[in-house]
Design a protein around this motif. Structure first.
Motif, mmCIF file in Angstrom:
data_model
loop_
_atom_site.group_PDB
_atom_site.id
_atom_site.type_symbol
_atom_site.label_atom_id
_atom_site.label_comp_id
_atom_site.label_asym_id
_atom_site.label_seq_id
_atom_site.Cartn_x
_atom_site.Cartn_y
_atom_site.Cartn_z
ATOM 1 N N VAL A 56 0.825 -1.338 0.062
ATOM 2 C CA VAL A 56 0.152 -0.072 0.137
ATOM 3 C C VAL A 56 1.007 1.202 -0.028
ATOM 4 C CG1 VAL A 56 -1.674 1.320 1.037
ATOM 5 C CG2 VAL A 56 -2.008 -1.337 1.245
ATOM 6 N N LEU A 57 0.695 2.021 -0.981
ATOM 7 C CA LEU A 57 1.199 3.416 -1.004
ATOM 8 C C LEU A 57 0.432 4.472 -0.384
ATOM 9 C CD1 LEU A 57 1.981 3.284 -4.880
ATOM 10 C CD2 LEU A 57 3.645 2.999 -3.074
ATOM 11 N N SER A 58 -0.731 4.497 -0.464
ATOM 12 C CA SER A 58 -1.676 5.475 0.292
ATOM 13 C C SER A 58 -3.005 5.020 0.643
ATOM 14 C CB SER A 58 -1.589 6.833 -0.526
ATOM 15 O OG SER A 58 -2.361 6.653 -1.680
ATOM 16 N N GLY A 59 -3.566 5.532 1.601
ATOM 17 C CA GLY A 59 -4.744 4.914 2.038
ATOM 18 C C GLY A 59 -4.697 3.706 2.920
ATOM 19 N N GLN A 60 -5.955 2.928 2.944
ATOM 20 C CA GLN A 60 -5.952 1.927 3.719
ATOM 21 C C GLN A 60 -6.778 0.547 2.699
ATOM 22 O OE1 GLN A 60 -7.192 2.146 8.034
ATOM 23 N NE2 GLN A 60 -8.261 0.115 7.570
ATOM 24 N N ALA A 61 -6.019 -0.385 2.625
ATOM 25 C CA ALA A 61 -6.877 -1.612 1.830
ATOM 26 C C ALA A 61 -6.924 -2.832 2.832
ATOM 27 C CB ALA A 61 -5.761 -1.850 0.964
ATOM 28 N N GLU A 62 -8.003 -3.500 2.485
ATOM 29 C CA GLU A 62 -8.064 -4.678 3.145
ATOM 30 C C GLU A 62 -8.084 -5.893 2.439
ATOM 31 O OE1 GLU A 62 -12.275 -7.084 4.245
ATOM 32 O OE2 GLU A 62 -11.871 -5.473 5.630
ATOM 33 N N LEU A 63 -7.137 -6.769 2.681
ATOM 34 C CA LEU A 63 -6.944 -7.984 2.096
ATOM 35 C C LEU A 63 -7.405 -9.147 2.487
ATOM 36 C CD1 LEU A 63 -5.260 -8.780 -0.733
ATOM 37 C CD2 LEU A 63 -3.195 -8.850 0.626
ATOM 38 N N GLU A 64 -8.221 -9.829 1.783
ATOM 39 C CA GLU A 64 -8.694 -10.992 2.658
ATOM 40 C C GLU A 64 -8.040 -12.060 2.004
ATOM 41 O OE1 GLU A 64 -10.540 -14.696 2.269
ATOM 42 O OE2 GLU A 64 -11.376 -13.090 0.714
ATOM 43 N N HIS A 70 -7.438 -8.751 6.684
ATOM 44 C CA HIS A 70 -6.013 -8.020 6.906
ATOM 45 C C HIS A 70 -6.140 -6.593 6.642
ATOM 46 C CE1 HIS A 70 -4.039 -11.799 7.711
ATOM 47 N NE2 HIS A 70 -4.511 -12.148 6.446
ATOM 48 N N MET A 71 -5.944 -5.594 7.654
ATOM 49 C CA MET A 71 -5.967 -4.225 7.038
ATOM 50 C C MET A 71 -4.547 -4.011 6.841
ATOM 51 S SD MET A 71 -8.983 -3.773 7.095
ATOM 52 C CE MET A 71 -9.015 -2.014 6.748
ATOM 53 N N GLU A 76 2.896 -0.779 4.583
ATOM 54 C CA GLU A 76 2.589 -2.126 4.682
ATOM 55 C C GLU A 76 2.335 -2.987 3.405
ATOM 56 O OE1 GLU A 76 0.957 -1.701 9.194
ATOM 57 O OE2 GLU A 76 -0.256 -1.970 7.559
ATOM 58 N N GLY A 77 2.647 -4.008 3.499
ATOM 59 C CA GLY A 77 2.479 -5.088 2.375
ATOM 60 C C GLY A 77 2.283 -6.535 2.827
ATOM 61 N N MET A 78 1.960 -7.274 1.891
ATOM 62 C CA MET A 78 1.521 -8.845 2.438
ATOM 63 C C MET A 78 1.858 -9.659 0.986
ATOM 64 S SD MET A 78 -1.523 -10.513 3.872
ATOM 65 C CE MET A 78 -1.300 -10.386 5.712
ATOM 66 N N HIS A 79 2.587 -10.710 1.421
ATOM 67 C CA HIS A 79 2.576 -11.743 0.241
ATOM 68 C C HIS A 79 1.596 -12.829 0.023
ATOM 69 C CE1 HIS A 79 5.049 -15.679 -0.893
ATOM 70 N NE2 HIS A 79 4.775 -14.840 -2.173
ATOM 71 N N VAL A 80 1.206 -12.965 -0.970
ATOM 72 C CA VAL A 80 0.249 -13.991 -1.300
ATOM 73 C C VAL A 80 0.571 -14.948 -2.053
ATOM 74 C CG1 VAL A 80 -2.217 -14.655 -2.386
ATOM 75 C CG2 VAL A 80 -1.718 -12.237 -0.877
ATOM 76 N N PRO A 81 1.019 -16.272 -1.634
ATOM 77 C CA PRO A 81 1.644 -17.212 -2.483
ATOM 78 C C PRO A 81 0.619 -18.096 -3.570
ATOM 79 C CG PRO A 81 1.965 -17.988 -0.082
ATOM 80 C CD PRO A 81 0.892 -16.580 -0.282
ATOM 81 N N ALA A 82 0.861 -18.541 -4.537
ATOM 82 C CA ALA A 82 0.231 -19.106 -5.753
ATOM 83 C C ALA A 82 -0.826 -20.163 -4.998
ATOM 84 C CB ALA A 82 1.119 -19.844 -6.538
ATOM 85 N N GLN A 87 -8.711 -11.364 -1.889
ATOM 86 C CA GLN A 87 -9.618 -10.381 -2.388
ATOM 87 C C GLN A 87 -9.033 -9.080 -1.902
ATOM 88 O OE1 GLN A 87 -13.890 -10.434 -1.363
ATOM 89 N NE2 GLN A 87 -14.408 -9.323 -3.272
ATOM 90 N N LEU A 88 -8.618 -8.073 -2.681
ATOM 91 C CA LEU A 88 -8.519 -6.838 -2.079
ATOM 92 C C LEU A 88 -9.716 -5.673 -2.284
ATOM 93 C CD1 LEU A 88 -5.187 -4.796 -2.229
ATOM 94 C CD2 LEU A 88 -7.160 -3.736 -3.153
ATOM 95 N N SER A 89 -9.801 -5.148 -1.242
ATOM 96 C CA SER A 89 -11.105 -3.975 -1.320
ATOM 97 C C SER A 89 -10.797 -2.619 -0.573
ATOM 98 C CB SER A 89 -12.391 -4.764 -0.561
ATOM 99 O OG SER A 89 -12.218 -4.867 0.779
ATOM 100 N N ASN A 90 -11.462 -1.758 -0.824
ATOM 101 C CA ASN A 90 -11.509 -0.326 -0.137
ATOM 102 C C ASN A 90 -12.626 -0.101 0.601
ATOM 103 O OD1 ASN A 90 -10.887 2.001 0.572
ATOM 104 N ND2 ASN A 90 -10.742 2.897 -1.502
ATOM 105 N N GLN A 91 -12.596 -0.307 1.855
ATOM 106 C CA GLN A 91 -13.662 -0.128 2.801
ATOM 107 C C GLN A 91 -13.811 1.176 3.344
ATOM 108 O OE1 GLN A 91 -16.031 -2.558 2.942
ATOM 109 N NE2 GLN A 91 -14.644 -3.918 1.942
ATOM 110 N N THR A 92 -12.877 2.248 3.038
ATOM 111 C CA THR A 92 -12.578 3.526 3.492
ATOM 112 C C THR A 92 -13.428 4.650 2.534
ATOM 113 O OG1 THR A 92 -10.711 4.091 2.650
ATOM 114 C CG2 THR A 92 -10.476 2.693 4.486
#
Length: 113
Positions: A56-64, A70-71, A76-82, A87-92
């Motif tokens: 995430v560069l700016s704002g806040q993303a929810e990564l399910e 995960h907020m 901040e970032g997160m690795h998602v293996p194959a 699902q990424l969403s913007n709840q803000t």
């Protein structure tokens, strides 16, 4: 080789008026900057071959990821293996900008749940 930014990168629209820019695109690597508007989301899916890192560069993303939300805040970032459903969403109420780095590139490798 050239300096790349959203000003000169290949642009595309997705979802409900969200944006993406291909910052790097090769047979082995994809780096995309995306902008997700408030209330928008990507469909839940997984990739058979591609692993991804969301940063995430700016704002806040929810990564399910596999049913766990995960907020991710700016910086901040997160690795998602194959093979992992996500699902990424913007709840803000503000835009979210993030990088999604995929290896190999995920285009053509997305399985919608």
């Amino acid at each position: 080789m050239k300096v790349t930014s959203i000003k000169n990168a290949e642009h595309y629209n997705w979802g409900d008026n969200c944006d993406g820019w291909h910052l790097a695109r090769s047979d082995n690597l994809s780096v995309i900057e995306e902008r997700v508007l408030p209330g928008c989301f990507e469909v839940r899916h997984y990739h058979e071959r591609a692993e991804q890192f969301f940063y995430v560069l700016s704002g806040q993303a929810e990564l399910e990821v596999e049913g766990i939300a995960h907020m991710l805040h700016a910086g901040e970032g997160m690795h998602v293996p194959a093979g992992v459903k996500h699902q990424l969403s913007n709840q803000t109420q503000e835009d979210v900008r993030f990088l999604v780095i995929s290896t190999p590139p995920s285009h053509g490798d997305r399985i919608i749940e």
